[in-house]
Design a protein around this motif. Structure first.
Motif, PDB file in Angstrom:
ATOM      1  N   ASN A  53       0.784  -1.221  -0.127  1.00  0.00           N
ATOM      2  CA  ASN A  53      -0.101   0.009  -0.010  1.00  0.00           C
ATOM      3  C   ASN A  53       0.802   1.347   0.034  1.00  0.00           C
ATOM      4  OD1 ASN A  53      -2.804  -1.144  -0.068  1.00  0.00           O
ATOM      5  ND2 ASN A  53      -2.699  -1.301   2.079  1.00  0.00           N
ATOM      6  N   GLN A  54       1.980   1.225   0.644  1.00  0.00           N
ATOM      7  CA  GLN A  54       2.818   2.307   0.772  1.00  0.00           C
ATOM      8  C   GLN A  54       3.738   2.595  -0.619  1.00  0.00           C
ATOM      9  OE1 GLN A  54       5.237   2.079   4.329  1.00  0.00           O
ATOM     10  NE2 GLN A  54       3.610   3.018   5.682  1.00  0.00           N
ATOM     11  N   HIS A  55       4.338   1.664  -1.045  1.00  0.00           N
ATOM     12  CA  HIS A  55       5.058   1.765  -2.169  1.00  0.00           C
ATOM     13  C   HIS A  55       4.737   0.952  -3.444  1.00  0.00           C
ATOM     14  CE1 HIS A  55       7.666   3.297   0.858  1.00  0.00           C
ATOM     15  NE2 HIS A  55       7.618   2.073   1.601  1.00  0.00           N
ATOM     16  N   GLY A  56       3.733   0.107  -3.530  1.00  0.00           N
ATOM     17  CA  GLY A  56       3.171  -0.655  -4.482  1.00  0.00           C
ATOM     18  C   GLY A  56       4.254  -1.992  -4.399  1.00  0.00           C
ATOM     19  N   LEU A  57       3.493  -3.232  -5.148  1.00  0.00           N
ATOM     20  CA  LEU A  57       4.460  -4.228  -5.214  1.00  0.00           C
ATOM     21  C   LEU A  57       5.922  -4.283  -5.910  1.00  0.00           C
ATOM     22  CD1 LEU A  57       4.421  -7.287  -4.264  1.00  0.00           C
ATOM     23  CD2 LEU A  57       3.209  -7.846  -6.507  1.00  0.00           C
ATOM     24  N   LEU A  58       6.829  -4.510  -5.560  1.00  0.00           N
ATOM     25  CA  LEU A  58       8.075  -4.378  -6.475  1.00  0.00           C
ATOM     26  C   LEU A  58       8.384  -5.691  -6.959  1.00  0.00           C
ATOM     27  CD1 LEU A  58      10.629  -3.111  -7.131  1.00  0.00           C
ATOM     28  CD2 LEU A  58      11.767  -3.690  -4.979  1.00  0.00           C
ATOM     29  N   VAL A  59       8.054  -5.847  -8.174  1.00  0.00           N
ATOM     30  CA  VAL A  59       8.482  -7.088  -9.054  1.00  0.00           C
ATOM     31  C   VAL A  59       9.775  -6.940  -9.798  1.00  0.00           C
ATOM     32  CG1 VAL A  59       7.228  -8.374 -10.930  1.00  0.00           C
ATOM     33  CG2 VAL A  59       5.925  -6.861  -9.253  1.00  0.00           C
ATOM     34  N   HIS A  60      10.382  -8.001  -9.583  1.00  0.00           N
ATOM     35  CA  HIS A  60      11.677  -8.194 -10.670  1.00  0.00           C
ATOM     36  C   HIS A  60      11.362  -9.265 -11.566  1.00  0.00           C
ATOM     37  CE1 HIS A  60      13.761  -6.202  -7.426  1.00  0.00           C
ATOM     38  NE2 HIS A  60      13.367  -6.926  -6.543  1.00  0.00           N
ATOM     39  N   THR A  61      11.525  -8.828 -12.788  1.00  0.00           N
ATOM     40  CA  THR A  61      11.432  -9.735 -13.917  1.00  0.00           C
ATOM     41  C   THR A  61      12.704  -9.701 -14.840  1.00  0.00           C
ATOM     42  OG1 THR A  61      10.789  -8.049 -15.575  1.00  0.00           O
ATOM     43  CG2 THR A  61       8.904  -9.054 -14.127  1.00  0.00           C
ATOM     44  N   ASP A  62      12.782 -10.586 -15.833  1.00  0.00           N
ATOM     45  CA  ASP A  62      14.023 -10.745 -16.664  1.00  0.00           C
ATOM     46  C   ASP A  62      14.115  -9.380 -17.597  1.00  0.00           C
ATOM     47  OD1 ASP A  62      14.651 -13.206 -15.999  1.00  0.00           O
ATOM     48  OD2 ASP A  62      13.424 -14.212 -17.270  1.00  0.00           O
ATOM     49  N   ASN A  63      13.241  -8.612 -17.512  1.00  0.00           N
ATOM     50  CA  ASN A  63      12.872  -7.411 -18.318  1.00  0.00           C
ATOM     51  C   ASN A  63      12.967  -5.870 -17.598  1.00  0.00           C
ATOM     52  OD1 ASN A  63      12.515  -8.900 -20.870  1.00  0.00           O
ATOM     53  ND2 ASN A  63      10.222  -8.952 -20.222  1.00  0.00           N
ATOM     54  N   GLY A  64      13.534  -6.257 -16.356  1.00  0.00           N
ATOM     55  CA  GLY A  64      13.638  -5.283 -15.527  1.00  0.00           C
ATOM     56  C   GLY A  64      12.855  -5.182 -14.173  1.00  0.00           C
ATOM     57  N   ASP A  65      12.519  -4.163 -13.435  1.00  0.00           N
ATOM     58  CA  ASP A  65      11.734  -3.939 -12.283  1.00  0.00           C
ATOM     59  C   ASP A  65      10.507  -3.061 -12.729  1.00  0.00           C
ATOM     60  OD1 ASP A  65      13.725  -5.565 -11.155  1.00  0.00           O
ATOM     61  OD2 ASP A  65      14.543  -3.994 -10.125  1.00  0.00           O
ATOM     62  N   GLN A  66       9.589  -3.353 -11.916  1.00  0.00           N
ATOM     63  CA  GLN A  66       8.283  -2.504 -11.815  1.00  0.00           C
ATOM     64  C   GLN A  66       7.569  -2.470 -10.630  1.00  0.00           C
ATOM     65  OE1 GLN A  66       5.054  -3.829 -14.277  1.00  0.00           O
ATOM     66  NE2 GLN A  66       5.748  -5.776 -14.247  1.00  0.00           N
ATOM     67  N   ARG A  67       6.943  -1.512 -10.137  1.00  0.00           N
ATOM     68  CA  ARG A  67       6.065  -1.252  -9.074  1.00  0.00           C
ATOM     69  C   ARG A  67       4.793  -1.506  -9.548  1.00  0.00           C
ATOM     70  NH1 ARG A  67       8.535  -0.732  -4.233  1.00  0.00           N
ATOM     71  NH2 ARG A  67      10.641   0.027  -4.331  1.00  0.00           N
ATOM     72  N   VAL A  68       3.929  -2.574  -8.995  1.00  0.00           N
ATOM     73  CA  VAL A  68       2.445  -2.556  -9.364  1.00  0.00           C
ATOM     74  C   VAL A  68       1.709  -1.983  -8.210  1.00  0.00           C
ATOM     75  CG1 VAL A  68       0.724  -4.268  -9.983  1.00  0.00           C
ATOM     76  CG2 VAL A  68       3.197  -4.594 -10.682  1.00  0.00           C
ATOM     77  N   HIS A  69       1.022  -1.098  -8.546  1.00  0.00           N
ATOM     78  CA  HIS A  69       0.028  -0.505  -7.442  1.00  0.00           C
ATOM     79  C   HIS A  69      -1.435  -1.051  -7.523  1.00  0.00           C
ATOM     80  CE1 HIS A  69       2.968   2.754  -6.419  1.00  0.00           C
ATOM     81  NE2 HIS A  69       3.135   2.752  -7.676  1.00  0.00           N
ATOM     82  N   VAL A  70      -1.562  -1.913  -6.493  1.00  0.00           N
ATOM     83  CA  VAL A  70      -2.706  -2.507  -6.325  1.00  0.00           C
ATOM     84  C   VAL A  70      -3.149  -2.492  -4.838  1.00  0.00           C
ATOM     85  CG1 VAL A  70      -3.806  -4.923  -6.072  1.00  0.00           C
ATOM     86  CG2 VAL A  70      -2.412  -4.295  -8.270  1.00  0.00           C
TER      87      VAL A  70
END
Length: 329
Positions: A53-70
């Motif tokens: 809720n504070q930062h988004g879900l930090l997701v590491h993938t082969d194509n880089g990182d992203q923050r998913v806000h759910v």
């Protein structure tokens, strides 16, 4: 590279909750959040919920990182109701999760069970009629790194069946939603066979990788991996025949071997390995332990699965003892 993931909100198709937003729940929620469907995370781990809720879900993938806000909630705080609850709770926690979610489960709410283990459908049937249950399995994988952080690698798919009817409009809609999310679903008319095949895969890869402290690819490099696989699957076949379940041991072995390459799931440490490393209770009693239990009840020899179950329980016990020693030291 950090990419901010933005959810699409052009139209509401299916209102989705992910109950059990750990590694796999986080992966499915991340992929579903890229569609037009509103997604909500539900999890028992307060620190995880707060971090999302504070930062988004930090997701590491082969194509880089992203923050998913759910949005994320503890089960007792979930607002509103849902069309679909995707259940990724550990097998031993399903009843507690569904008990907590009773206020948000309506006669229109469908529950999609994708967790590991055998016997989960029977547990869910205590809370909703079979017409509201979609049973499935998945060979997607993920790792939970810490509060609000997961790693997604490898390829996967989903096999699912509506316990009511695969011709039901809502089931077809769910299949389309999963397709739009890139989750590669296949509708089945014998999902029980798929559940047993996945349980067999987990009873090999999860259990051996945990005992041997290795990833899937490393297990595949062991010279005796064939014999270890066959020992587990042979007993699965005997118990499946006793339970009148179709089980294709050769097909299960092919599925297991297909996970070995790095570009599949070879670099992945299975969920049981992750649970053991963090001192969490494993699902062994719903995998190898289930086979051993039925074998003992039906007088069918299952020495391999019984031994593997005992070894995992031994590791769990030692982890607990070592943790207590560390606290008192």
């Amino acid at each position: 590279m950090m990419v901010e993931a933005k959810l699409k909100r052009r139209s509401i198709i299916v209102k989705i909750a992910i109950a059990g937003a750990g590694a796999m729940g986080g992966r499915f929620g991340t992929m579903l959040a890229q569609t037009d469907n509103p997604v909500t995370f539900i999890d028992l781990w307060a620190d995880h919920v707060q971090a999302i809720n504070q930062h988004g879900l930090l997701v590491h993938t082969d194509n880089g990182d992203q923050r998913v806000h759910v949005p994320a909630y503890l089960p007792q705080n979930v607002p509103g109701t849902f069309d679909l609850i995707v259940l990724f709770t550990k097998a031993m926690g399903i009843a507690d999760m569904l008990t907590a979610l009773k206020p948000v489960i309506t006669p229109q709410t469908h529950i999609l069970e994708l967790g590991n283990g055998i016997g989960n459908i029977e547990t869910i049937s205590r809370f909703v009629p079979k017409e509201q249950i979609i049973a499935g399995v998945t060979v997607w994988s993920a790792a939970l790194n810490g509060p609000g952080e997961i790693t997604m690698k490898g390829d996967g798919s989903v096999t699912l069946e509506a316990l009511g009817s695969n011709e039901a409009p809502f089931f077809k809609q769910v299949v389309q939603v999963l397709t739009d999310a890139g989750l590669k679903p296949t509708a089945s008319h014998d999902v029980l066979a798929a559940i047993w095949r996945k349980a067999a895969l987990n009873s090999v890869l999860n259990t051996y990788c945990t005992i041997l402290d290795c990833n899937i690819g490393e297990f595949g490099q062991l010279p005796d991996h064939d014999a270890m696989i066959d020992g587990v699957l042979g007993e699965f076949a005997a118990i499946a025949a006793n339970q009148h379940v179709h089980f294709d041991a050769a097909g299960a072995k092919q599925l297991i071997i297909a996970q070995f390459p790095d570009d599949k799931n070879g670099l992945h440490y299975p969920s049981m390995h992750q649970d053991m490393a963090k001192g969490r209770k494993t699902e062994i009693d719903f995998l190898n332990g289930y086979i051993a239990k039925v074998g003992a009840r039906e007088n069918i020899p299952t020495p391999v699965n019984a031994t593997l179950t005992a070894l995992i329980h031994g590791q769990e016990k030692l982890k607990t003892l070592h943790s207590r020693e560390a606290v008192t030291a």
